[in-house]
Motif scaffolding. Structure first.
Motif, mmCIF file in Angstrom:
data_model
loop_
_atom_site.group_PDB
_atom_site.id
_atom_site.type_symbol
_atom_site.label_atom_id
_atom_site.label_comp_id
_atom_site.label_asym_id
_atom_site.label_seq_id
_atom_site.Cartn_x
_atom_site.Cartn_y
_atom_site.Cartn_z
ATOM 1 N N GLY A 41 0.807 -1.237 0.000
ATOM 2 C CA GLY A 41 0.000 0.000 0.000
ATOM 3 C C GLY A 41 0.827 1.268 0.000
ATOM 4 O O GLY A 41 0.474 2.281 0.611
ATOM 5 N N ILE A 42 1.933 1.234 -0.762
ATOM 6 C CA ILE A 42 2.874 2.356 -0.735
ATOM 7 C C ILE A 42 2.258 3.664 -1.243
ATOM 8 O O ILE A 42 2.589 4.753 -0.757
ATOM 9 C CB ILE A 42 4.158 2.000 -1.527
ATOM 10 N N MET A 43 1.351 3.568 -2.210
ATOM 11 C CA MET A 43 0.796 4.793 -2.808
ATOM 12 C C MET A 43 0.088 5.667 -1.770
ATOM 13 O O MET A 43 0.297 6.876 -1.710
ATOM 14 C CB MET A 43 -0.176 4.447 -3.951
ATOM 15 N N SER A 44 -0.758 5.034 -0.980
ATOM 16 C CA SER A 44 -1.520 5.826 -0.001
ATOM 17 C C SER A 44 -0.620 6.358 1.121
ATOM 18 O O SER A 44 -0.947 7.351 1.770
ATOM 19 C CB SER A 44 -2.673 4.995 0.579
ATOM 20 N N LEU A 45 0.525 5.704 1.331
ATOM 21 C CA LEU A 45 1.460 6.186 2.356
ATOM 22 C C LEU A 45 2.301 7.370 1.850
ATOM 23 O O LEU A 45 2.670 8.262 2.611
ATOM 24 C CB LEU A 45 2.390 5.053 2.805
ATOM 25 N N LEU A 46 2.598 7.348 0.545
ATOM 26 C CA LEU A 46 3.412 8.434 -0.011
ATOM 27 C C LEU A 46 2.610 9.725 -0.207
ATOM 28 O O LEU A 46 3.142 10.811 -0.112
ATOM 29 C CB LEU A 46 4.020 8.019 -1.360
#
Length: 440
Positions: A41-46
């Motif tokens: 879920g890297i997108m929502s963290l970035l």
């Protein structure tokens, strides 16, 4: 708890965020890590880190996003769906040069994959902001913006028109005049991507004064720049006689012929493509190329390279020869036929063989003298075997059959016809026998 201890909590949090984005940006450079990052879920963290209070965290978050989006269209799609684009566009106008470069990189990485993703960038108002970045003081920002605009324009005429309407073309023409080689390359590439779709778009580039500046860079020592310059001039010249004549009027001959001897294969190929795109339009333009020594130079170039690099030169000879008896004779006199015969025999790829067969047909179809010049190189049995070869592609069979027919209908040189009497199928044999009956 003392004030220092309270502030320490914030410092630790900042350090953790910094370390997190730097590590993610580093991990995103390796393809094997991409899927794991995506699943975590890297997108929502970035996304929230793009609005971080610390500028270096913002920039590194954008860089990480760009690297991820660059990797595949799923991740690029995730940038669009995550509502990240409006944030980037807003920051592109407000932030420092490091952030601008990173944000433009994300837009380019998203836009490159498909017309739909490029359209999403247009829809969020990015073009106006990217065009403003073309006027930035920092050449790196200009380069990043030009690159993004080129990647959007390359998909289709509508997207290209949107880039034009945003006012990009005059500024890209200014960019090719800047001293930085990297900026010149990217701006020339973007102008090429805009010009390729239609005569109207190419005309816009011409009206902004691009041709004169491009023509001046044909002899630049940088090979990558020459590739882009020759490509841009080709994409303009291909559309119409008027546009091709503008290239000629900018005095690209004979200087462009030196590029055919370049050590860089792509420079050779793009130079031959440019000459082909001019030659194809009219007998007058082809004659001008012959007079400049262009046919002999292209034949030399074909002799000194292999594979796809040969293709535009082979086609150029076919276009020149197709226009008239005299122009076909110019190809014969410059020893074009033996060179095309070598391509027909040597090349492995069917589409290159097909182009050589077509060009030989265009040379041999005019008069018995032309047909004889082709036939004496012993090319007719080669054309026949390629036509009859079951492995040959459909296009190669069509082209070799047509070439045989074109040459045979004019050929009265019997020693070249005799070998075909034994091997030719009925549909070819009738042409061979027909020629014997004319002579006897």
């Amino acid at each position: 708890m003392s004030q220092r201890q309270v502030l320490q909590v914030f410092e630790q949090y900042q350090k953790a965020r910094t370390q997190f984005v730097q590590t993610v940006a580093e991990l995103a450079t390796r393809p094997q890590n991409i899927e794991t990052l995506q699943n975590a879920g890297i997108m929502s963290l970035l996304r929230p880190l793009l609005l971080d209070v610390v500028p270096t965290i913002q920039q590194t978050a954008a860089l990480a996003l760009g690297r991820l989006a660059n990797y595949n269209d799923d991740l690029a799609e995730a940038v669009v769906k995550g509502d990240i684009l409006p944030q980037l566009v807003y920051s592109l106008a407000e932030q420092n040069r490091f952030y601008k470069k990173a944000a433009a990189f994300v837009l380019r990485a998203v836009g490159k994959h498909s017309p739909q993703l490029a359209q999403a960038i247009v829809d969020c108002g990015a073009l106006d902001t990217l065009v403003i970045c073309l006027e930035d003081f920092d050449p790196g920002v200009k380069e990043a913006a030009a690159w993004a605009l080129g990647y959007i324009a390359r998909h289709n005429a509508e997207l290209s028109q949107a880039v034009v309407d945003a006012g990009a073309v005059p500024l890209l023409v200014l960019c090719i005049q800047e001293p930085e080689i990297a900026l010149k390359r990217i701006a020339a590439s973007a102008l090429s991507d805009i010009s390729k779709h239609s005569p109207e778009l190419a005309q816009t580039v011409v009206d902004a004064g691009a041709i004169a500046h491009l023509a001046q860079m044909i002899l630049n020592p940088d090979a990558k720049l020459k590739r882009q310059v020759l490509s841009a001039l080709s994409q303009i010249a291909k559309h119409s006689v008027d546009l091709a004549e503008m290239g000629v009027e900018a005095e690209i001959f004979p200087v462009v012929l030196t590029c055919l001897k370049d050590s860089d294969e792509y420079v050779k190929k793009n130079a031959a493509t440019l000459i082909r795109e001019i030659a194809k339009h009219t007998p007058e333009l082809s004659q001008l190329i012959v007079n400049a020594g262009g046919v002999a130079a292209v034949i030399d170039c074909i002799g000194n390279c292999k594979g796809n690099v040969r293709l535009p030169g082979i086609m150029m000879l076919g276009y020149v020869a197709a226009h008239s008896e005299n122009l076909a004779m110019a190809v014969i006199i410059s020893k074009g036929v033996p060179q095309l015969s070598i391509c027909l025999s040597e090349e492995r790829e069917d589409h290159i063989k097909a182009a050589a067969a077509w060009a030989l047909g265009q040379i041999g179809r005019h008069t018995p003298e032309h047909a004889r010049a082709v036939a004496v190189t012993n090319v007719l049995p080669v054309l026949l075997s390629l036509y009859m070869e079951t492995e040959s592609s459909e296009d190669l069979q069509v082209k070799t059959k047509k070439a045989l027919k074109n040459i045979l209908q004019k050929c009265t040189y019997l020693p070249a016809l005799e070998p075909l009497l034994h091997d030719a199928p009925p549909n070819i044999l009738k042409h061979v026998v027909g020629q014997f009956s004319k002579v006897r």
